[in-house]
Design a protein around this motif. Structure first.
Motif, PDB file in Angstrom:
ATOM      1  N   THR A   9      38.464 -11.238  41.175  1.00  0.00           N
ATOM      2  CA  THR A   9      39.598 -10.887  42.021  1.00  0.00           C
ATOM      3  C   THR A   9      39.080 -10.547  43.412  1.00  0.00           C
ATOM      4  O   THR A   9      37.908 -10.222  43.577  1.00  0.00           O
ATOM      5  CB  THR A   9      40.395  -9.688  41.449  1.00  0.00           C
ATOM      6  N   GLU A  68      40.607  -8.111  45.085  1.00  0.00           N
ATOM      7  CA  GLU A  68      40.964  -6.695  45.209  1.00  0.00           C
ATOM      8  C   GLU A  68      39.849  -5.880  44.550  1.00  0.00           C
ATOM      9  O   GLU A  68      39.836  -5.684  43.334  1.00  0.00           O
ATOM     10  CB  GLU A  68      42.306  -6.405  44.540  1.00  0.00           C
ATOM     11  N   CYS A 101      39.346  -2.765  49.029  1.00  0.00           N
ATOM     12  CA  CYS A 101      40.214  -3.707  49.731  1.00  0.00           C
ATOM     13  C   CYS A 101      41.381  -4.139  48.847  1.00  0.00           C
ATOM     14  O   CYS A 101      41.200  -4.461  47.674  1.00  0.00           O
ATOM     15  CB  CYS A 101      39.442  -4.909  50.248  1.00  0.00           C
ATOM     16  N   CYS A 102      42.550  -4.082  49.452  1.00  0.00           N
ATOM     17  CA  CYS A 102      43.798  -4.497  48.813  1.00  0.00           C
ATOM     18  C   CYS A 102      44.526  -5.407  49.801  1.00  0.00           C
ATOM     19  O   CYS A 102      44.987  -4.932  50.840  1.00  0.00           O
ATOM     20  CB  CYS A 102      44.677  -3.298  48.496  1.00  0.00           C
ATOM     21  N   CYS A 155      46.524  -1.400  43.752  1.00  0.00           N
ATOM     22  CA  CYS A 155      46.901  -1.775  45.112  1.00  0.00           C
ATOM     23  C   CYS A 155      48.410  -1.622  45.269  1.00  0.00           C
ATOM     24  O   CYS A 155      49.168  -2.071  44.414  1.00  0.00           O
ATOM     25  CB  CYS A 155      46.522  -3.230  45.417  1.00  0.00           C
TER      26      CYS A 155
END
Length: 191
Positions: A12, A14, A91-92, A152
């Motif tokens: 992913t 994210e 991080c999103c 997220c």
């Protein structure tokens, strides 16, 4: 540059990535970098967050590598970090949170370049400048961790803009669903 073996395939984009710095002040070169690498697709498309040393100045830097070009959306000058300090990034979507010793020290939102989130590989990058750090094998990172970010915040929301429903990609839209926006803004569906 010492590019990592990108065998950390998290699956992913994210992610939360974290590393512990080993003796960062002993890097006696004009410039050196120790980075977390994430969203890696190739040497031309990835993100990195880490510690940069320029002479006696230390900075945390978030950098996007897009089509081989270096884009730097965020940096922060800090005091020399102690041995065992940790840096991390979460991080999103287009939003990034940067940490030093588990304390949030900054945020950034990607507003330029290709908004494609790139790949799902992670790793480490180290650059010692033009002078070897200690002349042989040396350790500058310990306890590398990458996990999936599962919480997220949803970014799906819409604004009525020039007769169309547009997602601002940051969760700030007026309408929670596309259907609500289409109805309120009298936008007819098209196929």
């Amino acid at each position: 540059y010492v590019y990592p073996h990108f065998n950390c395939k998290i699956g992913t984009t994210e992610v939360y990535a974290k590393m512990e710095l080993v003796n960062p002040t002993t890097q006696s070169v004009f410039s050196s970098y120790t980075d977390l690498v994430f969203r890696y697709a190739s040497n031309s498309y990835y993100w990195r967050y880490g510690l940069a040393k320029y002479g006696d100045i230390y900075r945390l830097e978030l950098t996007q590598i897009w089509n081989g070009s270096v884009l730097g959306p965020w940096s922060l000058v800090i005091a020399a970090p102690a041995d065992g300090s940790t840096i991390a990034v979460s991080c999103c979507g287009v939003n990034f949170n940067m940490y030093l010793n588990d304390v949030l020290v900054g945020t950034a939102t990607q507003t330029y370049g290709d908004l494609t989130p790139y790949g799902t590989q992670c790793g480490l990058r180290a650059y010692s400048g033009t002078v070897p750090l200690f002349g042989g094998n040396y350790q500058i990172v310990d306890d590398f961790l990458v996990t999936t970010v599962t919480d997220c915040p949803t970014s799906e929301s819409y604004n009525c803009t020039l007769g169309a429903c547009v997602d601002p990609l940051d969760g700030t839209g007026t309408y929670a669903t596309l259907a609500a926006c289409l109805t309120a803004c009298s936008v007819t569906e098209s196929y």
